[in-house]
Scaffold this motif. Structure first.
Motif, PDB file in Angstrom:
ATOM      1  N   VAL A 143      45.205  44.577  26.185  1.00  0.00           N
ATOM      2  CA  VAL A 143      45.339  43.912  27.474  1.00  0.00           C
ATOM      3  C   VAL A 143      43.944  43.483  27.921  1.00  0.00           C
ATOM      4  O   VAL A 143      43.063  44.315  28.118  1.00  0.00           O
ATOM      5  N   ASP A 144      43.744  42.176  28.064  1.00  0.00           N
ATOM      6  CA  ASP A 144      42.442  41.629  28.425  1.00  0.00           C
ATOM      7  C   ASP A 144      42.573  40.833  29.720  1.00  0.00           C
ATOM      8  O   ASP A 144      43.370  39.892  29.790  1.00  0.00           O
ATOM      9  N   LYS A 145      41.808  41.219  30.725  1.00  0.00           N
ATOM     10  CA  LYS A 145      41.851  40.512  32.014  1.00  0.00           C
ATOM     11  C   LYS A 145      41.177  39.155  31.854  1.00  0.00           C
ATOM     12  O   LYS A 145      40.011  39.067  31.490  1.00  0.00           O
ATOM     13  N   ALA A 146      41.922  38.087  32.119  1.00  0.00           N
ATOM     14  CA  ALA A 146      41.411  36.730  31.920  1.00  0.00           C
ATOM     15  C   ALA A 146      40.808  36.157  33.200  1.00  0.00           C
ATOM     16  O   ALA A 146      39.688  35.663  33.193  1.00  0.00           O
ATOM     17  N   ARG A 147      41.559  36.217  34.303  1.00  0.00           N
ATOM     18  CA  ARG A 147      41.025  35.680  35.561  1.00  0.00           C
ATOM     19  C   ARG A 147      41.819  36.216  36.746  1.00  0.00           C
ATOM     20  O   ARG A 147      42.939  36.674  36.600  1.00  0.00           O
ATOM     21  N   LYS A 148      41.204  36.132  37.914  1.00  0.00           N
ATOM     22  CA  LYS A 148      41.845  36.574  39.151  1.00  0.00           C
ATOM     23  C   LYS A 148      41.884  35.400  40.106  1.00  0.00           C
ATOM     24  O   LYS A 148      40.891  34.705  40.283  1.00  0.00           O
ATOM     25  N   GLU A 149      43.040  35.198  40.698  1.00  0.00           N
ATOM     26  CA  GLU A 149      43.201  34.180  41.727  1.00  0.00           C
ATOM     27  C   GLU A 149      43.547  34.889  43.026  1.00  0.00           C
ATOM     28  O   GLU A 149      43.488  36.121  43.079  1.00  0.00           O
ATOM     29  N   ILE A 150      43.937  34.194  44.053  1.00  0.00           N
ATOM     30  CA  ILE A 150      44.126  34.803  45.372  1.00  0.00           C
ATOM     31  C   ILE A 150      45.075  35.998  45.348  1.00  0.00           C
ATOM     32  O   ILE A 150      44.687  37.101  45.668  1.00  0.00           O
ATOM     33  N   ASN A 151      46.317  35.819  44.983  1.00  0.00           N
ATOM     34  CA  ASN A 151      47.299  36.911  44.953  1.00  0.00           C
ATOM     35  C   ASN A 151      47.816  37.181  43.550  1.00  0.00           C
ATOM     36  O   ASN A 151      48.885  37.746  43.386  1.00  0.00           O
ATOM     37  N   GLU A 152      47.054  36.786  42.555  1.00  0.00           N
ATOM     38  CA  GLU A 152      47.559  36.828  41.192  1.00  0.00           C
ATOM     39  C   GLU A 152      46.419  37.141  40.214  1.00  0.00           C
ATOM     40  O   GLU A 152      45.312  36.660  40.378  1.00  0.00           O
ATOM     41  N   THR A 153      46.731  37.961  39.229  1.00  0.00           N
ATOM     42  CA  THR A 153      45.777  38.246  38.156  1.00  0.00           C
ATOM     43  C   THR A 153      46.448  37.905  36.831  1.00  0.00           C
ATOM     44  O   THR A 153      47.591  38.294  36.601  1.00  0.00           O
ATOM     45  N   ILE A 154      45.736  37.175  36.005  1.00  0.00           N
ATOM     46  CA  ILE A 154      46.271  36.779  34.710  1.00  0.00           C
ATOM     47  C   ILE A 154      45.560  37.596  33.633  1.00  0.00           C
ATOM     48  O   ILE A 154      44.330  37.669  33.599  1.00  0.00           O
TER      49      ILE A 154
END
Length: 74
Positions: free
Chosen positions: A55-66
């Protein structure tokens, strides 16, 4: 193989889903539990032990993490 995992912060907790796997969705009261639950479902659908899924954290947006789920499909 690499597929997306999307975690959304909701009013009552966190929802998780893998868009490329139909009906692969989970909910939990915190992000870590949501990831744990969705990995259990991914293990079932993909027939791959969750220990072999990175599991690799790619990016974070306002209410969402991809996140990116990385694994070898045989």
């Amino acid at each position: 193989m690499v597929i997306d995992l999307i975690i959304k912060q909701e009013l009552d907790g966190f929802s998780a889903h893998i868009p490329s796997i139909k009906e692969c969705e989970a909910w939990a009261d915190n992000e870590d539990k949501a990831i744990e639950k969705i990995l259990e479902l991914a293990e079932f659908y993909l027939k791959i032990p969750k220990e072999k899924i990175i599991v690799d954290k790619a990016r974070k947006e306002i209410n969402e993490t991809i996140y990116k789920l990385i694994f070898e499909k045989k």
